[in-house]
Write a protein that holds these residues in place. Structure first.
Motif, PDB file in Angstrom:
ATOM      1  N   ASN A  47       9.406  20.789   5.900  1.00  0.00           N
ATOM      2  CA  ASN A  47       9.499  21.529   4.637  1.00  0.00           C
ATOM      3  C   ASN A  47       8.378  21.137   3.678  1.00  0.00           C
ATOM      4  O   ASN A  47       7.763  21.988   3.031  1.00  0.00           O
ATOM      5  N   THR A  48       8.108  19.839   3.571  1.00  0.00           N
ATOM      6  CA  THR A  48       7.084  19.389   2.632  1.00  0.00           C
ATOM      7  C   THR A  48       5.685  19.786   3.081  1.00  0.00           C
ATOM      8  O   THR A  48       4.836  20.102   2.243  1.00  0.00           O
ATOM      9  N   VAL A  49       5.442  19.791   4.389  1.00  0.00           N
ATOM     10  CA  VAL A  49       4.134  20.246   4.886  1.00  0.00           C
ATOM     11  C   VAL A  49       3.923  21.711   4.519  1.00  0.00           C
ATOM     12  O   VAL A  49       2.830  22.113   4.095  1.00  0.00           O
ATOM     13  N   PHE A  50       4.969  22.523   4.678  1.00  0.00           N
ATOM     14  CA  PHE A  50       4.874  23.933   4.299  1.00  0.00           C
ATOM     15  C   PHE A  50       4.578  24.085   2.813  1.00  0.00           C
ATOM     16  O   PHE A  50       3.734  24.896   2.408  1.00  0.00           O
ATOM     17  N   LEU A  51       5.245  23.297   1.986  1.00  0.00           N
ATOM     18  CA  LEU A  51       5.037  23.404   0.539  1.00  0.00           C
ATOM     19  C   LEU A  51       3.656  22.896   0.138  1.00  0.00           C
ATOM     20  O   LEU A  51       3.043  23.442  -0.792  1.00  0.00           O
TER      21      LEU A  51
END
Length: 290
Positions: free
Chosen positions: A84-88
């Motif tokens: 999720n954080t990589v996507f954000l």
């Protein structure tokens, strides 16, 4: 899903709303020839896919350990949080590129139609913020692996809400005749998302890379190392390794080299007592003789 907890059911509902919005937005974009709507629909669909993986991690992590996955499946929650954080972070980078492009080309006046999509997406995201409001703090202490996953989901919808607010703000500033409004708003949104996501990115990446637990001071580890090295008959202490399998479950190992006839039972008990005070759940001491 019938036996799932409240967070799982709330996340499923939010994913359904996101997919419905992205489908409608994609269809309208194709019918009207608005590339911006089609692009935003793909963004929503990708975000829904990542949230679906988070939902899968919630369900699969409840499985018990077996002879292959001896630690169980709780680390799926950490992997989901990291994804999720990589996507954000990628979204933050893309918004920076969009802001630079708008500043150079000044094409923002052609994107006013996105405000309707932004308002709709904001309403959907606010539902998600409400569902996971208990995990809205930036720096959250993770007591369980699920907490990290829930935190990343909350930040996902918060970050997307900030993006929607940025688009609405852009439209309002453009209506007032402010120059370079899109570059300004998207730049601010990009910085906000980056600062919001980095703590979770570091925490989840640290667990996956088996870094030393952040809740255990390095000074305490050094102090205990020195105390053990000073024990009678202990000649060397090496291979001291400490990491988190998941948040709240710390594992450690230590190799002791001593003289022949060393009372390893008493020494091992002493070492276990030292590191047990630090909250290490699973600690292994290996002894060797010279």
């Amino acid at each position: 899903m019938r036996t799932g907890n409240r967070q799982m059911k709330s996340l499923l509902f939010m994913i359904s709303l996101n997919l419905a919005c992205s489908t409608v937005e994609f269809a309208i974009g194709l019918f009207t020839g608005r590339i911006g709507l089609v692009s935003d629909a793909f963004h929503l669909a990708l975000g829904s896919g990542l949230l679906t993986f988070s939902l899968f991690a919630m369900a699969a992590s409840q499985r018990k350990p077996d002879h292959v996955y001896t630690y169980g499946f709780q680390r799926l929650n950490v992997l989901s949080a990291f994804t999720n954080t990589v996507f954000l972070l990628f979204m933050s980078f893309s918004l920076t590129v969009e802001a630079l492009h708008a500043f150079i080309e000044d094409e923002s006046e052609h994107k006013h139609y996105l405000v309707v999509s932004a308002v709709t997406n904001l309403m959907v995201n606010l539902n998600g913020v409400w569902f996971f409001r208990n995990y809205a703090r930036i720096n959250l202490v993770y007591k369980k692996a699920e907490d990290m996953n829930y935190h990343s989901i909350c930040l996902h919808v918060v970050a997307d809400s900030i993006r929607c607010v940025g688009l609405i703000w852009t439209f309002w500033l453009l209506s007032l005749g402010v120059n370079n409004a899109e570059a300004l708003c998207m730049g601010l949104v990009s910085c906000s998302v980056f600062m919001l996501v980095m703590p979770v990115f570091k925490a989840s990446g640290g667990v996956l890379l088996q870094m030393a637990p952040p809740n255990i001071p390095s000074s305490a580890l050094t102090k205990y190392w020195e105390q053990i090295s000073c024990l009678k008959d202990v000649t060397q202490v090496s291979e001291a390794r400490f990491w988190e399998v998941v948040p709240g479950h710390v594992v450690g190992s230590l190799l002791l080299e001593g003289k022949q006839g060393m009372d390893d039972g008493a020494i091992v008990e002493y070492v276990h007592g030292l590191y047990g005070d630090l909250g290490i759940n699973d600690f292994t001491v290996q002894t060797d003789y010279i």
